[in-house]
Design a protein around this motif. Structure first.
Motif: not given
Ligand SMILES: C[S@@+](CC[C@H](N)C(=O)[O-])C[C@H]1O[C@@H](n2cnc3c(N)ncnc32)[C@H](O)[C@@H]1O
Length: 236
Positions: A12-14, A23-25, A59-61, A80-83, A107-110, A126-128, A130-132
């Motif tokens: 989805m994020f990719s 969209l964020n801004h 970190s996203g973008t 981030d895990f999205s290329h 890398a995967d945050a987990l 805005f990452g926490l 989304n984690l599993d």
């Molecule tokens: C809502 S975006 C936030 C991006 C950025 N931190 C910001 O402030 O705009 C969430 C990001 O978390 C990443 N993400 C989600 N689950 C992840 C995981 N398990 N490991 C690494 N990155 C993850 C997504 O690929 C996405 O880029």
């Protein structure tokens, strides 16, 4: 190994990556920039005064990474895990000349590929949510922090005033998904956003989770009436 849910989140994020910043801004009326500035200013209040290495997780973008550099971090690992997100991150770093100070890690945050006690500060914006496994992610963040280092979490939260909350929920559940779907050309990413926020712990509950996960000297500050909040905690 990523779980099926994590793979869906990554997909989805990719796919929204190219429109993510716009969209964020737009959807936050640029307030998200101020939120990140505030979050990074709270990372600087750390007991580690020595030359510092900071981690921007999920970190996203790269907006939080860039803000870390602006506010004086000497070395930032942006992970981030999205290329596709990382490719946009790299392009922005090149434009802003911050590239020598930032290392990008896919890398995967987990399951972070960093040694224990590596970072002086860890930030996640805005990452926490989304984690599993939130607890699994927090345990990894604590592991890679140096003793005395600080974790700062910027996330959507719960507006504190009931009338403002009702108004905001209308915007969040009715307006934002439509604008998001039209501009991102992704059918459910901007429906997922309010739904995931509604399932996320509120300010007090998240602070308790940080403490349960072993963080000391925790604190929280509301942003924009509690639409978002910054939590922090330290590794003893
Ligand atoms: C809502 S975006 C936030 C991006 C950025 N931190 C910001 O402030 O705009 C969430 C990001 O978390 C990443 N993400 C989600 N689950 C992840 C995981 N398990 N490991 C690494 N990155 C993850 C997504 O690929 C996405 O880029």
């Amino acid at each position: 190994m990523l779980s099926p849910k994590a793979r869906r989140i990554r997909q989805m994020f990719s796919s929204i990556a190219p429109r993510y910043d716009l969209l964020n801004h737009l959807l936050s009326l640029n307030i998200d920039k101020w939120w990140r500035r505030k979050a990074v200013s709270l990372m600087r209040v750390t007991s580690c005064e020595r030359p510092s290495v900071w981690l921007d997780l999920c970190s996203g973008t790269g907006d939080l990474s860039l803000e870390m550099i602006r506010q004086g971090a000497q070395r930032v690992v942006s992970s981030d895990f999205s290329h596709p997100m990382l490719r946009l991150n790299l392009a922005k770093l090149r434009q802003s000349q911050a590239i020598p100070k930032v290392i990008l890690v896919e890398a995967d945050a987990l399951a972070l590929p960093f040694a224990t006690n590596t970072f002086d500060a860890v930030g996640i914006a805005f990452g926490l949510r989304n984690l599993d496994s939130m607890e699994g992610g927090l345990a990894e963040m604590r592991r890679v922090l140096k003793p005395g280092g600080r974790l700062v979490v910027l996330e959507f939260s719960k507006p504190t005033n009931a009338a403002f909350d009702r108004l905001f929920q209308k915007y969040f559940f009715a307006v934002l998904p439509r604008v998001g779907a039209a501009l991102s050309r992704h059918s459910h990413a901007y429906t997922y956003l309010p739904e995931s926020v509604s399932q996320f712990p509120d300010q007090a509950a998240l602070r308790r989770i940080l403490e349960t996960c072993g963080f000391d000297r925790t604190g929280v500050v509301n942003l924009t009436g509690g639409i978002a909040a910054i939590h922090w905690g330290e590794k003893r």
